[in-house]
Design a protein around this motif. Structure first.
Motif, mmCIF file in Angstrom:
data_model
loop_
_atom_site.group_PDB
_atom_site.id
_atom_site.type_symbol
_atom_site.label_atom_id
_atom_site.label_comp_id
_atom_site.label_asym_id
_atom_site.label_seq_id
_atom_site.Cartn_x
_atom_site.Cartn_y
_atom_site.Cartn_z
ATOM 1 N N MET A 1 0.842 -1.201 0.000
ATOM 2 C CA MET A 1 0.000 0.000 0.000
ATOM 3 C C MET A 1 0.881 1.257 0.000
ATOM 4 O O MET A 1 1.851 1.327 0.740
ATOM 5 N N SER A 2 0.534 2.206 -0.858
ATOM 6 C CA SER A 2 1.347 3.424 -0.889
ATOM 7 C C SER A 2 0.970 4.336 0.279
ATOM 8 O O SER A 2 -0.173 4.358 0.733
ATOM 9 N N THR A 3 1.959 5.044 0.756
ATOM 10 C CA THR A 3 1.737 5.922 1.915
ATOM 11 C C THR A 3 2.351 7.298 1.640
ATOM 12 O O THR A 3 3.099 7.474 0.691
ATOM 13 N N ARG A 4 1.984 8.262 2.489
ATOM 14 C CA ARG A 4 2.615 9.586 2.473
ATOM 15 C C ARG A 4 3.073 9.916 3.877
ATOM 16 O O ARG A 4 2.486 9.453 4.843
ATOM 17 N N GLU A 5 4.100 10.721 3.980
ATOM 18 C CA GLU A 5 4.554 11.185 5.293
ATOM 19 C C GLU A 5 3.706 12.388 5.704
ATOM 20 O O GLU A 5 3.651 13.392 4.983
ATOM 21 N N LEU A 6 3.057 12.278 6.836
ATOM 22 C CA LEU A 6 2.272 13.397 7.356
ATOM 23 C C LEU A 6 2.586 13.585 8.832
ATOM 24 O O LEU A 6 3.013 12.645 9.496
ATOM 25 N N THR A 7 2.330 14.784 9.329
ATOM 26 C CA THR A 7 2.383 14.971 10.774
ATOM 27 C C THR A 7 1.039 14.516 11.352
ATOM 28 O O THR A 7 0.053 14.367 10.605
ATOM 29 N N VAL A 8 1.007 14.343 12.667
ATOM 30 C CA VAL A 8 -0.259 13.979 13.316
ATOM 31 C C VAL A 8 -1.308 15.058 13.045
ATOM 32 O O VAL A 8 -2.463 14.758 12.719
ATOM 33 N N ALA A 9 -0.908 16.334 13.139
ATOM 34 C CA ALA A 9 -1.864 17.425 12.904
ATOM 35 C C ALA A 9 -2.429 17.350 11.479
ATOM 36 O O ALA A 9 -3.640 17.518 11.271
ATOM 37 N N GLN A 10 -1.567 17.094 10.503
ATOM 38 C CA GLN A 10 -2.039 16.987 9.111
ATOM 39 C C GLN A 10 -2.951 15.782 8.928
ATOM 40 O O GLN A 10 -3.958 15.850 8.217
#
Lengths: 326, 289
Positions: A1-10
């Motif tokens: 599964m593809s993912t993106r790096e995000l912050t918790v807030a995002q």
């Protein structure tokens, strides 16, 4: 599964946005959540996209806007209410404990309160005693409330989306130190069910049970212990209510030892509940008493050095495990 | 006393004109929240006497299947969002109902009934501000029966004109003779029109009196028999009957006939409620989440 790096807030912002797009009856209320985007920017740009009807700034009236949420939920809408600090929930406890939690039961099932109260807790920023507490146990003690306490961006998103779709009130407690924490979040629809814990590290010698920011501390401790030849399994409970009892019990049956790690103060904290669960369900498997690592039983002091010594540290976890195996 | 009703029971006797006047001016879709002294409002809003009695007795045919009791009556069909055990606890729920009515454009009005004692809980002021700020279609009905439980008004507020609070929030406020059913009706009618016209909420201070004690068994040591007798002379039901007779709208015979029918209906509802079943233990775990 593809993912993106995000912050918790995002990640939380995405969850809110997706659920608001999915159901036009989902709306937000809280202090400074509109133009300002919330003090931790979780509601950033949502006012622009959804307008002031569905993204509502409120006066500093926690009891009234939570109560308004209860009434809105009983009349068919899905309020997601932001309480700026979990400490402020204390001024609205009637609406949470006597009202939201009990409406469905008291009405014989006629009404329900599909509401999420988002808030944030925890220490580590020098915010002192009225802005640093970990109060999840208070809410987990009340039948009728679900309590979610996520530790990373992917879970924060998936759990918030599930909470919004739940037909009952959920207390969703974020951690102020984790908002800028980055991590992979799966693309597309991402839901995490409530009541399902996560084994974030597999091990064989001891089970470390934790949630929220303490999961990171516990993982750090597990890495240190590995250097000493101790294999620790780390469980992130993710929600306190419902509680994934079987995950805890199965793990302890395998490792025969357990340490509960929480940032809530020790006395009558949820660690005591997990200890009771383990002795009730896995007594015969235990090779050592179950231990608790928790915040000292004092209000959180302001001074940064004192604060640090008051909150649980990685070394405390390592020490607890060593004493168990020693 | 057969001991069939659990807990405390809070009588509405003496305040009937408020419930009847308010609810007669409302549409079925309009919503209400009440306190634990709510049976009057519930009946006036259209609740079934049978299901109310059954709930009083804690039976399965009760509105809450016997799990709420008289303090927590709820009937969504007739717009009763809930009675509440906390004196100002339900007011903000009506703010929520008014908010969703406004957001949906449903032309419903939300009414919060509460007593004079409730105005000193913080959430009352918070709710007043929020409703005024958002211009919500709502009516605050304060039933001023002169006592907060056992404490007289003069002992707990400096300013006994509770209606003055409305102005502080930029809200229209009015004092109404709460024992005059027509006056109540007219006041609510215009408040409702104001709400539906988008001109915001109204605070109505209904001056009335609780002829019975705060709860069943209250020794009423805090008020004189003379005071109660004085208010009994202004009993809203007697007043309304006198008005009907004097204005020729009804005859003694017709009123006696109506009263008899009503008594028979209520007696039969109460009797049937006694036959409703007790809830089974399996229901304890139902409807928690």
């Amino acid at each position: 599964m593809s993912t993106r790096e995000l912050t918790v807030a995002q990640a939380l912002n995405e969850a809110l946005r997706e659920e608001m797009l999915r159901n036009e009856r989902v709306f937000l209320m809280g202090e400074d959540i509109g133009e300002y985007g919330g003090i931790f920017k979780v509601t950033k740009d949502l006012l622009k996209e959804f307008g002031p009807q569905r993204v509502r700034d409120t006066p500093i009236s926690e009891a009234a806007f939570i109560g308004t949420g209860v009434g809105a939920a009983m009349t068919g809408w899905i309020p997601v209410v932001e309480v700026m600090w979990v400490d402020f929930m204390a001024v609205a406890m009637d609406q949470i404990i006597n009202q939201a939690a009990k409406m469905k039961y008291m009405s014989g099932g006629q009404t329900s309160v599909p509401m999420v109260i988002r808030t944030q807790g925890g220490g580590g920023r020098g915010n002192a005693a009225q802005h640093s507490q970990s109060l999840e146990t208070l809410f987990a003690h009340i039948p009728g409330l679900s309590v979610v306490v996520p530790s990373n961006p992917a879970d924060a998103k998936g759990l918030l989306k599930s909470a919004i779709r739940r037909n009952s009130p959920t207390i969703f407690i974020e951690n102020k130190m984790l908002y800028t924490k980055r991590g992979p979040v799966p693309d597309g629809e991402h839901l995490v069910p409530l009541g399902v814990g996560d084994v974030v590290r597999a091990g064989t010698d001891v089970t470390l049970i934790s949630l929220s920011r303490m999961v990171d501390f516990t993982l750090e401790a597990a890495a240190e212990l590995e250097n000493e030849g101790i294999s620790a399994e780390v469980i992130d409970l993710r929600s306190l209510s419902p509680l994934d009892e079987s995950l805890v019990v199965r793990s302890v049956e395998k490792t025969n030892r357990a340490v509960v790690v929480h940032e809530a103060t020790r006395l009558f904290g949820w660690g005591g509940e997990v200890c009771a669960l383990i002795q009730e369900k896995a007594f015969d498997y235990l090779d050592a008493p179950v231990l608790r690592v928790a915040t000292k039983d004092v209000p959180i002091p302001y001074n940064r050095a004192l604060e640090k010594q008051t909150l649980p540290q990685v070394s405390d976890i390592v020490q607890a495990v060593r004493s168990q195996l020693g | 006393m057969e001991g069939l009703v659990g807990g405390s029971y809070h009588s509405y006797v003496g305040q009937e004109a408020v419930a009847v006047g308010v609810c007669s001016a409302l549409a079925r879709e309009d919503t209400i929240t009440t306190t634990y002294r709510g049976r009057g409002q519930h009946l006036a809003k259209g609740a079934s006497a049978y299901r109310l009695f059954a709930e009083l007795l804690g039976r399965v045919d009760g509105y809450c299947k016997g799990k709420g009791g008289p303090m927590h009556i709820c009937d969504l069909e007739t717009g009763i969002l809930g009675a509440n055990g906390i004196v100002a606890g339900g007011i903000s729920h009506s703010v929520g109902a008014a908010l969703t009515a406004q957001m949906s454009g449903s032309r419903q009005v939300a009414v919060a009934f509460f007593g004079d004692g409730a105005v000193n809980q913080g959430v009352f002021s918070e709710a007043m501000n929020l409703a005024a700020l958002w211009n919500l279609p709502m009516i605050f009905v304060c039933e001023n029966n002169l006592y907060a439980e056992m404490t007289p008004l003069s002992s707990y507020v400096k300013n006994a004109r509770l209606v003055d609070r409305a102005a502080a929030f930029g809200m229209v406020g009015e004092v109404v003779d709460g024992n005059d059913v027509e006056a109540v009706f007219r006041a609510v009618q215009s408040a409702r029109t104001r709400a539906l016209d988008g001109r915001g909420p109204t605070f109505l201070e209904m001056m009335t009196y609780r002829l019975h004690g705060h709860m069943l068994g209250d020794p009423e040591t805090y008020r004189s028999k003379e005071e109660v007798a004085e208010w009994r002379a202004r009993d809203p039901i007697v007043r309304w009957k006198t008005h009907l007779l004097e204005s020729g709208l009804a005859t003694e015979g017709r009123l006696a006939e109506l009263e008899q029918t009503l008594d028979a209906e209520l007696a039969s509802a109460a009797e049937r409620a006694r036959a409703s079943l007790e809830p089974g233990p399996e229901t304890i775990l139902e409807d928690v989440l």
